[in-house]
Design a protein around this motif. Structure first.
Motif, PDB file in Angstrom:
ATOM      1  N   THR A  78     -62.024   1.999  50.304  1.00 35.87           N
ATOM      2  CA  THR A  78     -62.451   1.058  49.267  1.00 35.87           C
ATOM      3  C   THR A  78     -63.009  -0.175  49.945  1.00 35.87           C
ATOM      4  OG1 THR A  78     -60.311  -0.071  49.115  1.00 35.87           O
ATOM      5  CG2 THR A  78     -60.630   1.840  47.680  1.00 35.87           C
ATOM      6  N   ARG A  79     -63.794  -0.925  49.211  1.00 37.79           N
ATOM      7  CA  ARG A  79     -64.374  -2.165  49.728  1.00 37.79           C
ATOM      8  C   ARG A  79     -64.143  -3.283  48.709  1.00 37.79           C
ATOM      9  NH1 ARG A  79     -66.323  -0.658  54.253  1.00 37.79           N
ATOM     10  NH2 ARG A  79     -67.595   1.167  54.588  1.00 37.79           N
ATOM     11  N   PRO A  80     -62.870  -3.721  48.579  1.00 42.14           N
ATOM     12  CA  PRO A  80     -62.590  -4.790  47.614  1.00 42.14           C
ATOM     13  C   PRO A  80     -63.257  -6.099  48.040  1.00 42.14           C
ATOM     14  CG  PRO A  80     -60.650  -4.287  48.932  1.00 42.14           C
ATOM     15  CD  PRO A  80     -61.703  -3.292  49.316  1.00 42.14           C
ATOM     16  N   THR A  81     -63.673  -6.872  47.044  1.00 46.15           N
ATOM     17  CA  THR A  81     -64.273  -8.169  47.313  1.00 46.15           C
ATOM     18  C   THR A  81     -63.622  -9.218  46.425  1.00 46.15           C
ATOM     19  OG1 THR A  81     -66.001  -7.848  45.659  1.00 46.15           O
ATOM     20  CG2 THR A  81     -66.514  -7.162  47.907  1.00 46.15           C
ATOM     21  N   THR A  82     -63.770 -10.456  46.809  1.00 44.61           N
ATOM     22  CA  THR A  82     -63.220 -11.562  46.041  1.00 44.61           C
ATOM     23  C   THR A  82     -63.824 -11.564  44.643  1.00 44.61           C
ATOM     24  OG1 THR A  82     -62.966 -12.839  48.048  1.00 44.61           O
ATOM     25  CG2 THR A  82     -62.940 -14.063  45.982  1.00 44.61           C
ATOM     26  N   GLY A  83     -62.980 -11.701  43.647  1.00 49.86           N
ATOM     27  CA  GLY A  83     -63.454 -11.780  42.269  1.00 49.86           C
ATOM     28  C   GLY A  83     -63.862 -10.453  41.665  1.00 49.86           C
ATOM     29  N   ASP A  84     -63.454  -9.333  42.282  1.00 52.93           N
ATOM     30  CA  ASP A  84     -63.865  -8.043  41.732  1.00 52.93           C
ATOM     31  C   ASP A  84     -62.987  -7.563  40.582  1.00 52.93           C
ATOM     32  OD1 ASP A  84     -61.623  -7.292  43.156  1.00 52.93           O
ATOM     33  OD2 ASP A  84     -62.627  -5.796  44.390  1.00 52.93           O
TER      34      ASP A  84
END
Length: 94
Positions: free
Chosen positions: A31-37
């Motif tokens: 996974t590639r979680p990002t800030t504000g996702d």
């Protein structure tokens, strides 16, 4: 083996208090979680993360506010780091 890291900022220093901020990092690359996702935290409390198998490995120091600075706005001070270690043998082959 690859590490996943979950950083939870809680309302108080107690693990069963509400999550008010969070970050995720996935060393497996799945996974590639990002800030504000997400508008919802991954867990409602730090204790819920423990129940789901995350291991707590660091909590921030409890520091009292300096006299006269009790109501200053600053960083989120109740920071907890969790990890999961995943077997990546079927993963990217790195």
């Amino acid at each position: 083996m690859r590490q996943q890291v979950l950083v939870l900022y809680l309302a108080t220093s107690a693990l069963d208090s509400d999550v008010v901020g969070w970050s995720r990092y996935d060393g497996t690359g799945r996974t590639r979680p990002t800030t504000g996702d997400s508008d919802e935290p991954p867990y409602p409390t730090g204790l819920a993360a423990l129940h789901d198998g995350w291991r707590l490995f660091q909590a921030s120091q409890l520091l009292p506010p300096q006299s006269g600075h009790e109501y200053d706005v600053s960083f989120l001070k109740h920071e907890f780091f969790f990890e999961k270690v995943e077997d990546d043998s079927r993963g990217s082959g790195r």
